[in-house]
Design a protein around this motif. Structure first.
Motif, PDB file in Angstrom:
ATOM      1  N   MET A   1       0.857  -1.191   0.000  1.00 49.47           N
ATOM      2  CA  MET A   1       0.000   0.000   0.000  1.00 49.47           C
ATOM      3  C   MET A   1       0.889   1.236   0.000  1.00 49.47           C
ATOM      4  O   MET A   1       1.868   1.310   0.727  1.00 49.47           O
ATOM      5  N   SER A   4       0.277   7.032   3.115  1.00 44.71           N
ATOM      6  CA  SER A   4      -0.715   8.094   3.092  1.00 44.71           C
ATOM      7  C   SER A   4      -0.291   9.204   4.034  1.00 44.71           C
ATOM      8  O   SER A   4       0.500   9.008   4.949  1.00 44.71           O
ATOM      9  N   ASP A  17     -10.046   9.459  -9.470  1.00 44.78           N
ATOM     10  CA  ASP A  17     -10.803   8.872 -10.583  1.00 44.78           C
ATOM     11  C   ASP A  17      -9.976   8.771 -11.862  1.00 44.78           C
ATOM     12  O   ASP A  17     -10.537   8.712 -12.967  1.00 44.78           O
ATOM     13  N   ASP A  31      -8.903   3.796 -11.586  1.00 44.93           N
ATOM     14  CA  ASP A  31      -9.439   4.401 -10.365  1.00 44.93           C
ATOM     15  C   ASP A  31      -8.300   4.864  -9.471  1.00 44.93           C
ATOM     16  O   ASP A  31      -8.252   4.602  -8.274  1.00 44.93           O
ATOM     17  N   ASN A  46      -4.102   2.944  -6.329  1.00 42.67           N
ATOM     18  CA  ASN A  46      -5.530   2.717  -6.467  1.00 42.67           C
ATOM     19  C   ASN A  46      -6.271   3.349  -5.296  1.00 42.67           C
ATOM     20  O   ASN A  46      -5.748   3.429  -4.183  1.00 42.67           O
ATOM     21  N   SER A  47      -7.501   3.775  -5.546  1.00 45.99           N
ATOM     22  CA  SER A  47      -8.267   4.468  -4.507  1.00 45.99           C
ATOM     23  C   SER A  47      -8.445   3.623  -3.254  1.00 45.99           C
ATOM     24  O   SER A  47      -8.594   4.172  -2.147  1.00 45.99           O
ATOM     25  N   ASN A  48      -8.427   2.310  -3.386  1.00 52.12           N
ATOM     26  CA  ASN A  48      -8.570   1.443  -2.212  1.00 52.12           C
ATOM     27  C   ASN A  48      -7.357   1.494  -1.291  1.00 52.12           C
ATOM     28  O   ASN A  48      -7.440   1.095  -0.130  1.00 52.12           O
ATOM     29  N   ASP A  49      -6.242   1.981  -1.810  1.00 49.08           N
ATOM     30  CA  ASP A  49      -4.987   1.953  -1.065  1.00 49.08           C
ATOM     31  C   ASP A  49      -4.535   3.319  -0.563  1.00 49.08           C
ATOM     32  O   ASP A  49      -3.486   3.409   0.078  1.00 49.08           O
ATOM     33  N   ASP A  51      -5.387   6.995   1.423  1.00 48.65           N
ATOM     34  CA  ASP A  51      -6.220   7.816   2.291  1.00 48.65           C
ATOM     35  C   ASP A  51      -6.096   9.271   1.854  1.00 48.65           C
ATOM     36  O   ASP A  51      -4.990   9.826   1.818  1.00 48.65           O
TER      37      ASP A  51
END
Length: 414
Positions: A1, A4, A17, A31, A46-49, A51
């Motif tokens: 990851m 952040s 996006d 994404d 990626n947006s999942n990774d 913050d």
């Protein structure tokens, strides 16, 4: 990851996006999110990774593809204004750097003709306030008649702290004397003494082999006299030497013998003065090029250069996109895109081409710690495209935004 940010900053920007091509040659990230603070990327993935800091300015890039800012590994930020030389001053240098930036070329390696003003611009660009393309410099193109003179010239230029030393090993198609091997060996040895990479203008295969053996560090043009072979590719790879094809340099020598198709391209016209085109359309000027033996020889050499590019890329040689743009009628900004389109015509894939113009170019020119790829810690120099360049590299013309040091730049006329 990806890491952040834990503390929100009011000057933090989150691009979300997005489809991200990071310049390393790896698969795009869909994404995608890029977090930028103080001009640099602090997180990407990626947006999942990722913050997103609470106070970030969130900017949607839905439907867009983001690539690193393009790097021209062989350009010239010069004294040319229009079609005239003799205009070497800070104002004209800034005009050229802004033009490059408008076309998404966010870094230019200026390999020759660089004077004090360019060095000063180089020395003041490590700032989040930067609002034009970056420049790296070689100083003058050096030539000498003896090894002692060569060493003395390198010593003199080295006092200015250039990024490269540049020489020419070429005879202008038999029209001038060629630098002797013992002289370019002295240039190489003295450049090594100062820790400066040696970029070499070449034309002939045999000369290029000898220059590499002498310790040259960067092949600044295509081999154009005959087709290369695996042994030459192996020599480049073993020495970790990068190769810059500069296909548009050949194009510029003959293309104005008639009116080029790109004279009607809106992407080209956005960055050019119409008076220049009127001059290049003059029948007498076009006839001189049709009658020029040198122009026609370079025209005949272009297919060899394109074939050699494909051979070397397939063999694993590192290719650094470069154009030799900057001299009159070698149109800065547009020619970098034309170069990439020609690289696709030569058989390279869009991903190979993007990597050659970003991450590989930065590696080849020794600036990859700061530039070339979209990674945490590096300057946020990037180009936002409305169309996918992996479908067709000609989609690099679909520039929506250009960011340098974490800011979207104005692009007057585009």
């Amino acid at each position: 990851m990806a890491s952040s940010m834990t503390t929100a900053q009011t000057d933090t920007v989150a691009l979300v996006d997005a489809r991200i091509i990071n310049g390393t040659g790896t698969a795009p990230v869909d994404d995608g999110v890029i977090i930028i603070n103080a001009g640099r990327i602090t997180a990407i993935g990626n947006s999942n990774d990722i913050d997103i800091p609470d106070q970030a300015n969130v900017v949607s890039m839905a439907g867009k593809t983001i690539i690193p800012g393009l790097i021209n590994a062989h350009g010239h930020v010069s004294d040319v204004l229009g079609l005239e030389s003799g205009h070497y001053n800070t104002e004209n240098l800034l005009r050229q750097l802004n033009l490059y930036a408008s076309y998404g070329v966010t870094t230019v390696i200026s390999l020759g003709g660089d004077e004090r003003e360019a060095f000063e611009l180089r020395d003041t660009q490590q700032t989040p306030a930067l609002d034009r393309a970056r420049i790296y410099v070689a100083g003058p193109v050096l030539s000498a008649d003896s090894p002692d003179e060569a060493a003395a010239l390198v010593d003199e230029v080295a006092r200015s702290n250039p990024d490269f030393i540049k020489i020419r090993v070429d005879d202008n198609l038999g029209r001038t004397a060629k630098m002797a091997p013992e002289v370019y060996q002295a240039f190489s040895d003295r450049a090594d003494h100062h820790g400066l990479p040696l970029a070499v203008h070449i034309y002939y295969l045999d000369d290029t082999r000898q220059v590499i053996e002498a310790g040259g560090d960067f092949v600044a043009h295509s081999v154009r006299d005959r087709h290369v072979d695996q042994a030459f590719a192996d020599q480049l790879i073993a020495a970790d030497i990068c190769y810059s094809p500069t296909l548009t340099r050949e194009v510029s020598t003959y293309i104005y013998e008639s009116e080029p198709d790109f004279f009607s391209d809106p992407f080209f016209l956005a960055g050019v003065d119409s008076e220049i085109l009127d001059t290049l359309r003059e029948p007498a000027r076009q006839q001189r090029l049709r009658d020029s033996a040198m122009a026609q020889q370079y025209k005949a050499a272009l297919p060899i250069a394109m074939s050699n590019l494909k051979i070397l890329a397939d063999a694993g040689v590192t290719i650094a996109m470069g154009t030799d743009s900057g001299p009159a009628a070698r149109f800065q900004g547009y020619f970098e895109h034309l170069e990439m389109w020609m690289m696709q015509d030569a058989g390279l894939t869009p991903m190979q081409i993007i990597t050659s113009a970003t991450g590989d170019a930065a590696h080849c020119m020794g600036i990859s710690d700061e530039l070339g790829t979209l990674e945490a810690g590096k300057w946020a120099d990037l180009v936002v495209l409305s169309a996918d360049p992996l479908e067709d590299i000609r989609n690099t013309r679909s520039i929506d935004q250009v960011w340098i040091a974490g800011k979207a730049l104005p692009r007057p006329g585009f």
